[in-house]
Design an enzyme around this catalytic site. Sequence first.
Site, PDB file in Angstrom:
ATOM      1  N   ASN A  13       0.866  -1.187   0.000  1.00  0.00           N
ATOM      2  CA  ASN A  13       0.000   0.000   0.000  1.00  0.00           C
ATOM      3  C   ASN A  13       0.897   1.230   0.000  1.00  0.00           C
ATOM      4  OD1 ASN A  13      -1.867   2.008   0.394  1.00  0.00           O
ATOM      5  ND2 ASN A  13      -2.241   1.522   2.545  1.00  0.00           N
ATOM      6  N   TRP A  14       0.984   1.853  -1.159  1.00  0.00           N
ATOM      7  CA  TRP A  14       1.890   3.003  -1.278  1.00  0.00           C
ATOM      8  C   TRP A  14       1.320   4.282  -0.668  1.00  0.00           C
ATOM      9  CZ3 TRP A  14       4.221   2.661  -6.943  1.00  0.00           C
ATOM     10  CH2 TRP A  14       5.120   1.589  -6.976  1.00  0.00           C
ATOM     11  N   LYS A  15       0.036   4.295  -0.379  1.00  0.00           N
ATOM     12  CA  LYS A  15      -0.614   5.512   0.135  1.00  0.00           C
ATOM     13  C   LYS A  15      -0.305   6.682  -0.804  1.00  0.00           C
ATOM     14  CE  LYS A  15       0.263   3.528   4.644  1.00  0.00           C
ATOM     15  NZ  LYS A  15       0.126   3.655   6.059  1.00  0.00           N
ATOM     16  N   HIS A  99      -9.525   1.245   4.791  1.00  0.00           N
ATOM     17  CA  HIS A  99      -8.233   1.425   5.488  1.00  0.00           C
ATOM     18  C   HIS A  99      -8.454   2.385   6.663  1.00  0.00           C
ATOM     19  CE1 HIS A  99      -4.103   2.583   6.301  1.00  0.00           C
ATOM     20  NE2 HIS A  99      -3.740   1.492   5.645  1.00  0.00           N
ATOM     21  N   GLU A 101      -6.814   4.766   7.747  1.00  0.00           N
ATOM     22  CA  GLU A 101      -6.578   6.192   7.454  1.00  0.00           C
ATOM     23  C   GLU A 101      -7.805   6.808   6.792  1.00  0.00           C
ATOM     24  OE1 GLU A 101      -2.903   5.667   5.326  1.00  0.00           O
ATOM     25  OE2 GLU A 101      -1.950   5.031   7.201  1.00  0.00           O
ATOM     26  N   GLU A 171      -5.536  -5.160  10.411  1.00  0.00           N
ATOM     27  CA  GLU A 171      -4.548  -4.095  10.599  1.00  0.00           C
ATOM     28  C   GLU A 171      -4.802  -3.370  11.916  1.00  0.00           C
ATOM     29  OE1 GLU A 171      -2.535  -2.945   6.722  1.00  0.00           O
ATOM     30  OE2 GLU A 171      -4.117  -1.512   7.095  1.00  0.00           O
ATOM     31  N   GLY A 177       2.241   2.153  10.561  1.00  0.00           N
ATOM     32  CA  GLY A 177       3.175   3.266  10.401  1.00  0.00           C
ATOM     33  C   GLY A 177       3.876   3.657  11.687  1.00  0.00           C
ATOM     34  N   SER A 217       3.233  -2.373  10.139  1.00  0.00           N
ATOM     35  CA  SER A 217       4.693  -2.407  10.299  1.00  0.00           C
ATOM     36  C   SER A 217       5.302  -3.771   9.963  1.00  0.00           C
ATOM     37  CB  SER A 217       5.101  -1.950  11.702  1.00  0.00           C
ATOM     38  OG  SER A 217       4.648  -0.624  11.927  1.00  0.00           O
ATOM     39  N   GLY A 238       2.754  -1.196   4.169  1.00  0.00           N
ATOM     40  CA  GLY A 238       2.875   0.217   3.825  1.00  0.00           C
ATOM     41  C   GLY A 238       4.327   0.591   3.590  1.00  0.00           C
ATOM     42  N   GLY A 239       4.954   1.130   4.622  1.00  0.00           N
ATOM     43  CA  GLY A 239       6.323   1.661   4.512  1.00  0.00           C
ATOM     44  C   GLY A 239       7.304   0.741   3.807  1.00  0.00           C
TER      45      GLY A 239
HETATM   46  C1  PEP Z   1      -0.826   0.093   5.821  1.00  0.00           C
HETATM   47  O1  PEP Z   1      -0.787   1.218   5.377  1.00  0.00           O
HETATM   48  O2  PEP Z   1      -1.777  -0.640   5.549  1.00  0.00           O
HETATM   49  C2  PEP Z   1       0.276  -0.369   6.668  1.00  0.00           C
HETATM   50  C3  PEP Z   1       0.198  -1.544   7.232  1.00  0.00           C
HETATM   51  O3  PEP Z   1       1.332   0.493   6.811  1.00  0.00           O
HETATM   52  P1  PEP Z   1       2.752   0.142   7.524  1.00  0.00           P
HETATM   53  O4  PEP Z   1       3.221  -1.161   6.944  1.00  0.00           O
HETATM   54  O5  PEP Z   1       3.652   1.282   7.147  1.00  0.00           O
HETATM   55  O6  PEP Z   1       2.499   0.036   8.974  1.00  0.00           O
END
Ligand code: PEP
Length: 257
Positions: A13-15, A99, A101, A171, A177, A217, A238-239
């Site tokens: 997930n690049w956001k 999500h 966010e 999640e 994040g 994460s 994500g990251g």
């Molecule tokens: C996400 O955005 O769904 C996510 C899990 O981010 P991260 O891996 O950065 O925690």
Amino acid sequence: MNRRYRKTVIAGNWKMNLTLTETQTFAEELRPLLSRSKWCDVVLCVPAINIPNAVRLFKNTRVAIAAQNVHYEDHGAFTGELSARMLREQGVKYVIIGHSERRQYYNETDFTVNRKVHAALAEGINPIVCVGESLEQRELGVTLEHITYQVKAALSGVPAEKVRKIILAYEPIWAIGTGKTATTQQAEEVCQAIRTVVRKLYDARIARAVTIQYGGSMNTKNAAELLAQPDVDGGLIGGASLKAADFAEIINAANQE
Ligand code: PEP
């Protein structure tokens, strides 16, 4: 993971990250690293504006392109929004729905999540539905009740023959994040509970076939251990999906025998 019964899916997930130029560089870097990818499906959820180019850049690879959101109506006066049909026509195969966010900043509710699930399925797009508890909910001991409610709401009205198209992503909000990952036990406990909810709503065969991801994460260091849990069928990342080498390492962790 349990590849006998269900797909393993690693999704990035690049956001709101990576421009078109950066996407081109990423594709060039990832392509040669993908050759060992055998067992898992790979998905990249890119910013909407880059979807057509991403589809072109990853053509003839194992990477399917996903959107990060969709509107629940199929057309109309919804400035700034995209319909499932628009996404499908551009080659989108998956879409993230709910999500945390979007729930936090854009008023996404369990009701709109459910409507979006139906809209995506109607166009043959696979929803990746995110559910997860806040730190407060975890500390209050209501995690499983909250997750159960979110899963039931998301799946409301979804017929049995379509449930397998849905990926459920656990999640925990406190892990997204933040660098804090759920322990393997916490991840397995909730993913197993999600499967139980699906079993009670449908039946054991469907529950066995549904892909349940962990997200929060996940990175090159913890992926293998998380993915080794029987009910963790992949990751929403994500990251660590923003660097091709790291993303490829996580894909390879999912490809271990
Ligand atoms: C996400 O955005 O769904 C996510 C899990 O981010 P991260 O891996 O950065 O925690």
